[in-house]
Design an enzyme around this catalytic site. Sequence first.
Site, PDB file in Angstrom:
ATOM      1  N   ASP A 170     -86.655 -55.701   9.814  1.00 29.97           N
ATOM      2  CA  ASP A 170     -86.798 -56.592   8.647  1.00 29.97           C
ATOM      3  C   ASP A 170     -86.040 -57.901   8.903  1.00 29.97           C
ATOM      4  O   ASP A 170     -86.563 -58.990   8.660  1.00 29.97           O
ATOM      5  CB  ASP A 170     -86.180 -55.949   7.389  1.00 29.97           C
ATOM      6  CG  ASP A 170     -86.898 -54.683   6.957  1.00 29.97           C
ATOM      7  OD1 ASP A 170     -87.464 -54.655   5.858  1.00 29.97           O
ATOM      8  OD2 ASP A 170     -86.891 -53.705   7.736  1.00 29.97           O
ATOM      9  N   GLU A 193     -86.807 -61.807   1.239  1.00 25.96           N
ATOM     10  CA  GLU A 193     -86.208 -60.557   0.775  1.00 25.96           C
ATOM     11  C   GLU A 193     -84.832 -60.270   1.373  1.00 25.96           C
ATOM     12  O   GLU A 193     -83.946 -59.780   0.676  1.00 25.96           O
ATOM     13  CB  GLU A 193     -87.141 -59.376   1.083  1.00 25.96           C
ATOM     14  CG  GLU A 193     -86.516 -58.044   0.663  1.00 25.96           C
ATOM     15  CD  GLU A 193     -87.501 -56.923   0.450  1.00 25.96           C
ATOM     16  OE1 GLU A 193     -88.635 -57.026   0.925  1.00 25.96           O
ATOM     17  OE2 GLU A 193     -87.108 -55.932  -0.184  1.00 25.96           O
ATOM     18  N   ASP A 240     -91.790 -61.595   2.588  1.00 27.20           N
ATOM     19  CA  ASP A 240     -91.305 -60.225   2.744  1.00 27.20           C
ATOM     20  C   ASP A 240     -91.551 -59.888   4.211  1.00 27.20           C
ATOM     21  O   ASP A 240     -92.689 -59.665   4.630  1.00 27.20           O
ATOM     22  CB  ASP A 240     -92.076 -59.257   1.833  1.00 27.20           C
ATOM     23  CG  ASP A 240     -91.365 -57.910   1.743  1.00 27.20           C
ATOM     24  OD1 ASP A 240     -90.554 -57.628   2.637  1.00 27.20           O
ATOM     25  OD2 ASP A 240     -91.629 -57.169   0.788  1.00 27.20           O
ATOM     26  N   ILE A 242     -90.836 -57.374   6.205  1.00 27.37           N
ATOM     27  CA  ILE A 242     -91.505 -56.075   6.349  1.00 27.37           C
ATOM     28  C   ILE A 242     -91.692 -55.539   4.947  1.00 27.37           C
ATOM     29  O   ILE A 242     -90.775 -54.981   4.344  1.00 27.37           O
ATOM     30  CB  ILE A 242     -90.705 -55.083   7.205  1.00 27.37           C
ATOM     31  CG1 ILE A 242     -90.637 -55.580   8.649  1.00 27.37           C
ATOM     32  CG2 ILE A 242     -91.359 -53.693   7.153  1.00 27.37           C
ATOM     33  CD1 ILE A 242     -90.150 -54.552   9.647  1.00 27.37           C
ATOM     34  N   ASP A 243     -92.869 -55.763   4.431  1.00 31.14           N
ATOM     35  CA  ASP A 243     -93.204 -55.187   3.131  1.00 31.14           C
ATOM     36  C   ASP A 243     -93.614 -53.745   3.409  1.00 31.14           C
ATOM     37  O   ASP A 243     -94.414 -53.490   4.308  1.00 31.14           O
ATOM     38  CB  ASP A 243     -94.370 -55.984   2.521  1.00 31.14           C
ATOM     39  CG  ASP A 243     -94.750 -55.465   1.149  1.00 31.14           C
ATOM     40  OD1 ASP A 243     -93.914 -54.818   0.491  1.00 31.14           O
ATOM     41  OD2 ASP A 243     -95.896 -55.713   0.735  1.00 31.14           O
ATOM     42  N   THR A 245     -91.082 -51.208   3.879  1.00 30.41           N
ATOM     43  CA  THR A 245     -90.126 -50.746   4.904  1.00 30.41           C
ATOM     44  C   THR A 245     -90.144 -49.218   5.031  1.00 30.41           C
ATOM     45  O   THR A 245     -89.997 -48.678   6.127  1.00 30.41           O
ATOM     46  CB  THR A 245     -88.699 -51.233   4.549  1.00 30.41           C
ATOM     47  OG1 THR A 245     -88.761 -52.646   4.372  1.00 30.41           O
ATOM     48  CG2 THR A 245     -87.708 -50.921   5.657  1.00 30.41           C
ATOM     49  N   ASP A 394     -93.577 -59.299  -3.334  1.00 26.73           N
ATOM     50  CA  ASP A 394     -94.510 -58.169  -3.310  1.00 26.73           C
ATOM     51  C   ASP A 394     -95.897 -58.557  -3.827  1.00 26.73           C
ATOM     52  O   ASP A 394     -96.815 -57.712  -3.788  1.00 26.73           O
ATOM     53  CB  ASP A 394     -93.958 -57.001  -4.140  1.00 26.73           C
ATOM     54  CG  ASP A 394     -92.772 -56.338  -3.452  1.00 26.73           C
ATOM     55  OD1 ASP A 394     -92.780 -56.285  -2.212  1.00 26.73           O
ATOM     56  OD2 ASP A 394     -91.837 -55.904  -4.143  1.00 26.73           O
TER      57      ASP A 394
HETATM   58  P1  AMP Z   1     -95.061 -50.303  -1.976  1.00 23.92           P
HETATM   59  O1  AMP Z   1     -95.167 -50.291  -0.492  1.00 23.92           O
HETATM   60  O2  AMP Z   1     -96.318 -50.699  -2.650  1.00 23.92           O
HETATM   61  O3  AMP Z   1     -94.467 -49.046  -2.534  1.00 23.92           O
HETATM   62  O4  AMP Z   1     -94.098 -51.497  -2.341  1.00 23.92           O
HETATM   63  C1  AMP Z   1     -92.940 -51.774  -1.577  1.00 23.92           C
HETATM   64  C2  AMP Z   1     -92.110 -52.702  -2.404  1.00 23.92           C
HETATM   65  O5  AMP Z   1     -91.670 -52.024  -3.569  1.00 23.92           O
HETATM   66  C3  AMP Z   1     -90.825 -53.160  -1.743  1.00 23.92           C
HETATM   67  O6  AMP Z   1     -91.047 -54.361  -1.067  1.00 23.92           O
HETATM   68  C4  AMP Z   1     -89.880 -53.369  -2.903  1.00 23.92           C
HETATM   69  O7  AMP Z   1     -89.731 -54.746  -3.203  1.00 23.92           O
HETATM   70  C5  AMP Z   1     -90.562 -52.712  -4.077  1.00 23.92           C
HETATM   71  N1  AMP Z   1     -89.730 -51.765  -4.807  1.00 23.92           N
HETATM   72  C6  AMP Z   1     -88.486 -51.304  -4.498  1.00 23.92           C
HETATM   73  N2  AMP Z   1     -88.050 -50.443  -5.462  1.00 23.92           N
HETATM   74  C7  AMP Z   1     -89.024 -50.370  -6.391  1.00 23.92           C
HETATM   75  C8  AMP Z   1     -89.160 -49.651  -7.629  1.00 23.92           C
HETATM   76  N3  AMP Z   1     -88.234 -48.858  -8.089  1.00 23.92           N
HETATM   77  N4  AMP Z   1     -90.312 -49.819  -8.324  1.00 23.92           N
HETATM   78  C9  AMP Z   1     -91.286 -50.621  -7.864  1.00 23.92           C
HETATM   79  N5  AMP Z   1     -91.198 -51.319  -6.701  1.00 23.92           N
HETATM   80  C10 AMP Z   1     -90.089 -51.206  -5.979  1.00 23.92           C
HETATM   81 MG    MG Z   2     -92.039 -55.647  -0.321  1.00 21.63          MG
END
Ligand code: AMP
Ligand code: MG
Length: 456
Positions: A170, A193, A240, A242-243, A245, A394
């Site tokens: 990241d 991020e 982001d 690494i979206d 992670t 995101d």
């Molecule tokens: P995803 O891969 O769709 O689950 O989204 C990943 C993103 O979720 C990460 O980049 C974080 O910014 C975000 N994230 C972290 N914690 C939470 C949470 N509790 N609820 C929703 N999104 C979150």
């Molecule tokens: Mg993300």
Amino acid sequence: MNVSTQPQEPSRGRSSESFWGNERARRVLRGSDAIAYDTAPTEIARKCPALRLGSLDPADASVLQSASLARRRIEQTRPQSHNVGNRKRTQRFVPASTHTSSMRPIRSVLMLLQCVRSLTTFPAHAYAKELNAAVQAVRRAAKITTKLQRDLANVESATKDDASPVTVADVAAQCVVIDALSQLFPDDGFVAEESAADLLERGEKRCVEAAADAAGFSVEQLCSIVDTRRPDAKRWWVLDPIDGTKGFMRGAQYCTALSLIDVYEGDYEREAVVGVLGCPNLERDGSLGGGSDGDGVVVAAARGAGCFATPYDTDDWTPLATNPRSTWTDGLLIEGVAASHSDHGASERAARTLNLKSEPVRLDSQAKHALLAGGRGDLFTRLPRPGYVERVWDFAAAKVVVEEAGGAITDLKGRPIDVGLGTYLDASVEGIVASGAPALHSEALAAVNAGLAAKD
Ligand code: AMP
Ligand code: MG
């Protein structure tokens, strides 16, 4: 997806109807019901960002946007099997479900021909330099992240204040992306991020050192680059690195999500005008593949220019478009893997109401939006726990990608997402829904809201 090797040749002398068409396409794309059938060409020219931003004359601008327009027209007439990089042509054409009454047959044929010519280069547009830089930066990041993901056992990681993970990859990816963009656009700011200072404060020196090593910088250089922000900048990049992670750490899907936020005439003062999703583990045909063995696809969109995908290693841009379905029945839901990020029970109830396929596709990161944009899924839901305030990185790139591919993306109340507020989305945003078919979006919102309110 259709591919030819012929670049598009801009032609001049377009009629005012082209302008009408572009504006109409832009509105359809935003999921608005208020399509301005009678908007005057001069008014459209005033609103058209490519014109407003300078160098293009009206005839050029009309043509430059025509790939996106043509695609959207064609969307109305065919049951697509839009696959990123799929070189088979769609053979079957059916009447449009909506908006066909205004399409004269000859125009339809011309539009079709224009569409199937397709592109090997991204079409010219007002943000061409920025988009090109963003794509190169995302490619540079992937060189590091793909290498590290192949050797996960040795990838240093840490936990951030919000309990989410961060890895060497990241931090290194953020470093090379900001470095590349800063050199070209030294006045631009960043909303990103990761923070090297935060990591050092948490005693994660080894992680920072390993990131510097992976990125090819000294620790001091890396800290300075990673933490570049320029909060007073007139426009900024949302990153982001690494979206997803968690997906990255499982050897699965992740993406580098990068978007440019600039002043733009739209729903809000600022808008995401360029969006790039670098998805190293997606297959070229838009399928998921088996985790980290994917070919890799870069999906990119610019306002008014459309959404396109290319393999990582060459510039071979092919247009992406969402599925133009007329009913949700048998549509495919795409959602996150982490149940803590999105309420899977509520989305399942919504899927039942809408008669979607019983099994959703679950993957990490905004690679979900790349799939939606390529018609590899129909509905995206993200339903975080109450009180969670979404981060802009995101959704900023996803917003341009989905909208330029012809879809709609809003919050649960149907409001457009404001990505120009800084780090967070507005705290009143309780969840995000994206639909490949804008005409079905309100039905999806109703089902999702009902799904959240109900309990099995
Ligand atoms: P995803 O891969 O769709 O689950 O989204 C990943 C993103 O979720 C990460 O980049 C974080 O910014 C975000 N994230 C972290 N914690 C939470 C949470 N509790 N609820 C929703 N999104 C979150
Ligand atoms: Mg993300």
